[in-house]
Write an enzyme that holds these catalytic residues in place. Structure first.
Site, PDB file in Angstrom:
ATOM      1  N   THR A  72       2.115 -15.163   0.571  1.00  0.00           N
ATOM      2  CA  THR A  72       2.444 -14.787  -0.434  1.00  0.00           C
ATOM      3  C   THR A  72       3.273 -15.517  -1.422  1.00  0.00           C
ATOM      4  OG1 THR A  72       4.280 -13.206   0.467  1.00  0.00           O
ATOM      5  CG2 THR A  72       2.150 -12.234   0.226  1.00  0.00           C
ATOM      6  N   HIS A  86       3.847  -5.685   9.441  1.00  0.00           N
ATOM      7  CA  HIS A  86       3.920  -6.836   8.447  1.00  0.00           C
ATOM      8  C   HIS A  86       3.848  -8.185   8.840  1.00  0.00           C
ATOM      9  CE1 HIS A  86       3.453  -7.835   4.452  1.00  0.00           C
ATOM     10  NE2 HIS A  86       4.211  -6.979   3.651  1.00  0.00           N
TER      11      HIS A  86
END
Length: 737
Positions: A569, A440
């Site tokens: 994000t 990730h």
């Protein structure tokens, strides 16, 4: 091989120039210079005396004739003028892209001003852009005002606290906003002026790379294959086509031929920075913090099968291997019946367990000799491949258990048969089904999703298979066989591997995963109800969670900030006062249908507003996170920030976007999206992909060790909530399916 390296360097240099001068073009230099020279020959000075000054400077050198001086002066001025025009155009485009009012316009209704703005953006970016063309023109992520963030935060926690708790939190928040907050904000503003993005580097370091626990399940996520479609049942053939398709994608990436993603009718670009480390990259463990190691190019992959590691060259005679040739190499590995070396079979468990033991073992046992060479081969590979020796995927006769097992296999497998540190591991199962496990820290799920959808479409629509299930084309016996990696793993290292494996197995065995396709309706019917599909699903999750747990919880929905340079994000706090009112209204049998619909509309509108704020840099959580990092740097304590950042996300959600596959043209290419593990020990992780007009795929995760949660129970509650909400609209009989 050398020819390929020179080709890549050539493309990089050429593309660097094209991208570097965007939104102008390299050829525009010639136009400007010729224009300047033409005016000079017409006895007109376009430079207001600058050319004459350059001429006088050149005259002092004594090396040039008057005519040569005039030509050189004209070229130098023309080049300077061209650079000034590029800077002006780029700055103008950046100013235009800083406007986000279009995000808040009513759906389908654009003001004349917004239409004029769109026309200007298209005018400045009318040249065909390459993947990284817009990077220098993207605006920086703005730092919100402390008071705005505090007010939004208090509004978000109001429905989760009683009056006394809220008054206490309000006191902490207001004290922070008045005293410590402005000081921390000053440092953050300072950072935002010199850093490309004030959040992204800290987010990568502190949220991902400094985490000392296992990344398997806790951080890595997965992507699934087609739901029903099985292009071939031959494992080697499927691997051959998918690997070739992924390498074709890498070739496009190296050449910047992947189009940047544009929103608002192909007008507004998203940041493409996350693509840069997709291939040839590995997470390297460290005792305090991990690092990301990226090499410019890699001509091989490493394949794991039945405990052995094989290095497979993907180029022969200066070209990429064809699908049938890669299939041949995979079949050679499948046919190899050699035994794993001591410690080799479970070696990758080091990447699945805690980071510190892995960092110490790497330093002690993998920094010299055979082990270093073999580990280098793994870490510098284009990507990692596992040829799994079990069958997985959707089975019509047992859809629930088959999809659950498939998801669990992709997210953790046996804990030693995926290299969790690689950017992604391609997993090809014995029956030809595939999937990805992705690390990730280097990028977020939409980037991996773009690669995966593209590879699936290329494999199925372009490459195809012969009637007997093999890749098309012929084998080539001249290609050298895959090289078996050599390891010398001492017993003390094998003990570390076993301890890491125990940690990983305990984590994997605790994952309660439920993956299911909701096909009562999809975005088609939701849009008929004049509701945002994402807001609809999020409200269904709130209703389902309340029914499941009997309470409201802090809810995380991932949003992106890629309208800004190097954006990643932001959090949308989906549990709002409005969503809670809607849930209570739904659960009250005395409430009329009209009131339920009214509260639904209010909650959906609120959710969309929060999503837009998050996308345009006015979110809550990244700002508070960065203020907390600054407080740690300054060694000052903030009770408010400490409390905010320790609040558990008991419902963590994320939507996977459908980006590349056209399901109207190819409805059989329905995929399952991907999922992730639970964020809180006593909470749920929910990933969903709104596939087509008639289906939405959900992935629900939780921990078996928590007596309060149950992924299958929550899955049933989600399906019932979806149907109950749609029932308010009386649109179709299908929604009782």
């Amino acid at each position: 091989m050398e020819e390929k390296v020179h080709q890549i360097q050539g493309f990089s240099f050429q593309n660097g120039i094209i991208t570097g001068v965007y939104p102008a073009s390299p050829s525009s230099w010639l136009i400007v210079v010729v224009g300047v020279m033409s005016t000079m020959y017409a006895k007109i000075d376009p430079s207001l005396g600058i050319i004459a000054k350059i001429n006088r400077t050149l005259d002092t050198t004594g090396y040039m004739s008057n005519q040569t001086q005039n030509i050189v002066s004209g070229i130098l001025f023309g080049t300077g003028l061209w650079v000034a025009l590029i800077v002006t155009m780029r700055y103008s485009l950046k100013m235009l892209l800083s406007y986000h009012g279009w995000m808040f316009a009513e759906h389908g209704k654009l003001s004349a001003g917004t239409k004029f703005w769109m026309a200007l953006v298209k005018l400045f970016s009318r040249r065909k852009p390459m993947l990284y063309s817009f990077q220098a023109s993207l605006p920086r992520l703005p730092v919100p005002a402390v008071k705005d963030t505090i007010n939004r935060y208090l509004e978000s926690v109001r429905p989760l606290m009683d009056d006394e708790e809220f008054r206490r939190m309000e006191g902490l928040a207001k004290d922070f906003a008045f005293n410590l907050g402005p000081r921390l904000q000053w440092y953050l503003k300072l950072k935002s002026w010199w850093a490309t993005n004030y959040v992204s580097d800290w987010w990568e370091e502190y949220i991902y790379l400094r985490g000392r626990g296992p990344i398997m399940v806790n951080s890595n996520y997965f992507a699934m294959d087609f739901l029903y479609l099985s292009p071939t049942t031959l494992q080697a053939a499927r691997a051959g086509n998918v690997i070739h398709a992924i390498m074709l994608y890498r070739k496009k990436l190296d050449r910047q031929e992947i189009k940047p993603i544009l929103l608002m009718g192909s007008t507004v670009p998203l940041c493409s920075a996350q693509w840069e480390r997709m291939f040839n990259t590995s997470r390297i463990p460290g005792e305090e913090s991990d690092t990301l190691q990226h090499v410019k190019d890699s001509k091989h992959i490493v394949v794991y099968h039945k405990g052995r590691y094989f290095k497979v060259w993907l180029y022969h005679d200066g070209r990429l291997l064809k699908p049938r040739e890669i299939e041949q190499q995979m079949q050679r590995i499948l046919d190899d019946d050699s035994e794993p070396q001591a410690g080799e079979e479970k070696l990758a468990a080091l990447t699945a367990g805690d980071r510190v033991p892995w960092a110490k073992a790497r330093q002690a046992y993998f920094c010299r000799g055979k082990n270093k060479q073999s580990l280098d081969a793994v870490e510098k590979a284009a990507f990692f491949v596992t040829l799994d020796d079990i069958e997985q995927g959707y089975r019509k006769e047992d859809p629930v258990r088959s999809l659950d097992a498939y998801a669990k296999s992709l997210i953790h497998g046996r804990c030693y048969d995926r290299w969790f540190d690689k950017t992604f591991t391609l997993i090809v199962f014995k029956n030809g089904r595939t999937g990805l496990n992705a690390e990730h820290s280097w990028a977020d799920a939409p980037i991996v999703g773009h690669l995966w959808e593209n590879a699936m479409a290329t494999e199925y629509l372009e490459l195809g298979y012969s009637e007997d299930g093999h890749c098309k084309g012929d084998t080539n016996q001249n290609i050298p066989i895959p090289t078996k990696l050599q390891w010398e793993i001492p017993e003390e290292c094998q003990e570390v591997i076993e301890r890491s494996l125990s940690t990983a197995i305990a984590l994997a065995d605790d994952v309660d995963f439920h993956s299911f396709c909701f096909d009562a309706f999809g975005k088609g019917l939701i849009k008929k109800a004049k509701t945002s599909p994402d807001a609809f699903v999020q409200l269904a999750l709130q209703l389902a969670h309340y029914r499941d747990m009997g309470k409201f919880s802090l809810t995380y929905e991932a949003s992106m900030t890629r309208l800004f340079r190097e954006g990643r994000t932001e959090t949308v706090r989906s549990c709002t006062v409005e969503s809670c009112n809607f849930v209570r209204t739904m659960e009250d049998p005395t409430e009329s249908n009209e009131n339920k619909l009214k509260s639904l509309r209010l909650a959906a509108a609120k959710h969309q507003h929060l999503y837009r704020l998050a996308m345009t840099g006015a979110g809550i959580d990244r700002h508070l996170f960065c203020l907390y990092v600054v407080s740690k740097y300054l060694a000052v304590d903030s009770p408010f920030l400490k409390e905010v950042l320790s609040e558990p996300w008991r419902l963590s959600t994320s939507q996977t976007p459908q980006q590349h596959i056209d399901l109207k043209k190819n409805p059989e290419m329905l995929s399952c999206g991907g999922g992730f593990g639970p964020v809180a020990d006593d909470g749920y992780g929910v990933s969903y992909i709104i596939l087509d007009e008639n289906s939405i795929h959900f992935h629900v995760s939780s921990k078996i060790s928590c007596s309060e949660t149950d992924s299958h129970r929550f899955g049933k509650n989600i399906q019932k909530a979806m149907v109950d909400i749609m029932g308010l609209f009386n649109l179709s009989k299908n929604c009782t399916k």
